[in-house]
Design a protein around this motif. Sequence first.
Motif, PDB file in Angstrom:
ATOM      1  N   HIS A  67       3.569   4.244   8.300  1.00 49.81           N
ATOM      2  CA  HIS A  67       4.616   3.503   7.593  1.00 49.81           C
ATOM      3  C   HIS A  67       5.710   4.455   7.130  1.00 49.81           C
ATOM      4  O   HIS A  67       5.493   5.651   6.973  1.00 49.81           O
ATOM      5  N   ARG A  68       6.869   3.894   6.872  1.00 52.13           N
ATOM      6  CA  ARG A  68       8.013   4.697   6.419  1.00 52.13           C
ATOM      7  C   ARG A  68       7.713   5.462   5.141  1.00 52.13           C
ATOM      8  O   ARG A  68       8.240   6.546   4.930  1.00 52.13           O
ATOM      9  N   ASP A  69       6.850   4.917   4.281  1.00 53.17           N
ATOM     10  CA  ASP A  69       6.517   5.597   3.025  1.00 53.17           C
ATOM     11  C   ASP A  69       5.459   6.686   3.206  1.00 53.17           C
ATOM     12  O   ASP A  69       5.047   7.323   2.246  1.00 53.17           O
ATOM     13  N   GLY A  70       4.995   6.894   4.452  1.00 50.54           N
ATOM     14  CA  GLY A  70       4.013   7.931   4.733  1.00 50.54           C
ATOM     15  C   GLY A  70       2.579   7.418   4.814  1.00 50.54           C
ATOM     16  O   GLY A  70       1.695   8.151   5.244  1.00 50.54           O
ATOM     17  N   GLN A  71       2.334   6.188   4.406  1.00 53.04           N
ATOM     18  CA  GLN A  71       0.986   5.630   4.503  1.00 53.04           C
ATOM     19  C   GLN A  71       0.572   5.602   5.965  1.00 53.04           C
ATOM     20  O   GLN A  71       1.346   5.215   6.840  1.00 53.04           O
ATOM     21  N   ARG A  72      -0.666   6.029   6.229  1.00 53.75           N
ATOM     22  CA  ARG A  72      -1.176   6.059   7.602  1.00 53.75           C
ATOM     23  C   ARG A  72      -2.444   5.218   7.706  1.00 53.75           C
ATOM     24  O   ARG A  72      -3.322   5.295   6.860  1.00 53.75           O
ATOM     25  N   LEU A  73      -2.515   4.437   8.755  1.00 49.56           N
ATOM     26  CA  LEU A  73      -3.694   3.629   9.062  1.00 49.56           C
ATOM     27  C   LEU A  73      -4.179   4.035  10.444  1.00 49.56           C
ATOM     28  O   LEU A  73      -3.368   4.244  11.349  1.00 49.56           O
TER      29      LEU A  73
END
Length: 139
Positions: A67-73
Motif C-alpha cells: 500500500h502507499r502508506d507502506g503496509q505490506r500484505l
Amino acid sequence: MVDTPHTRDLGLAVFLYDRDCGFCQRAVAFARDRLRTRTSFAAWQDSDLPALGLSPEETDAQAWLVHRDGQRLAGGDAIAGVLLGAGFPARTLGRFLLLPGVRVLNRAAYRVVAANRHRLPGGTATCALPSPRGRTTPP
C-alpha cells in the motif's frame, strides 16, 4: 513508501507478482481486466524492492501487496487486498477472505496454489517455487 516508478500514480496499492510464471501472469491479467480494481500490478523482478521494503527472496516466495502508506500484505492476504480494491462483488469476497476463521483457510489455500502453480493452467516448470533447500519443486 518511497516514490518509485512503480508506486507513482498508484490507486490503492501495487501487487507484486512473478513475471516468469505463466500462471501468475494469467491471474494478474484476469484481475486487471475483470475486477475493476484500483490496484496496480508490477513484476517483482522489475520493481525497486528495497524502496518497497522487500527482498528478492521474500517476493520470490509469495505475492505481495504494498500500500502507499507502506503496509505490506503477503500471500493469501495480498489476494484479499486486491479484491478489497475492486468493485462489488469482489470487494465483498475480499472482506470475507480476511475474516478470522476464513483467513486461516485463505492463507492455506494460497500456499497450496503457490506450491502447485507449475501444474495449473498457464503454469510451466519455471513457475515452480524454490524449495527450502534452494531447489525448485519438480514439475
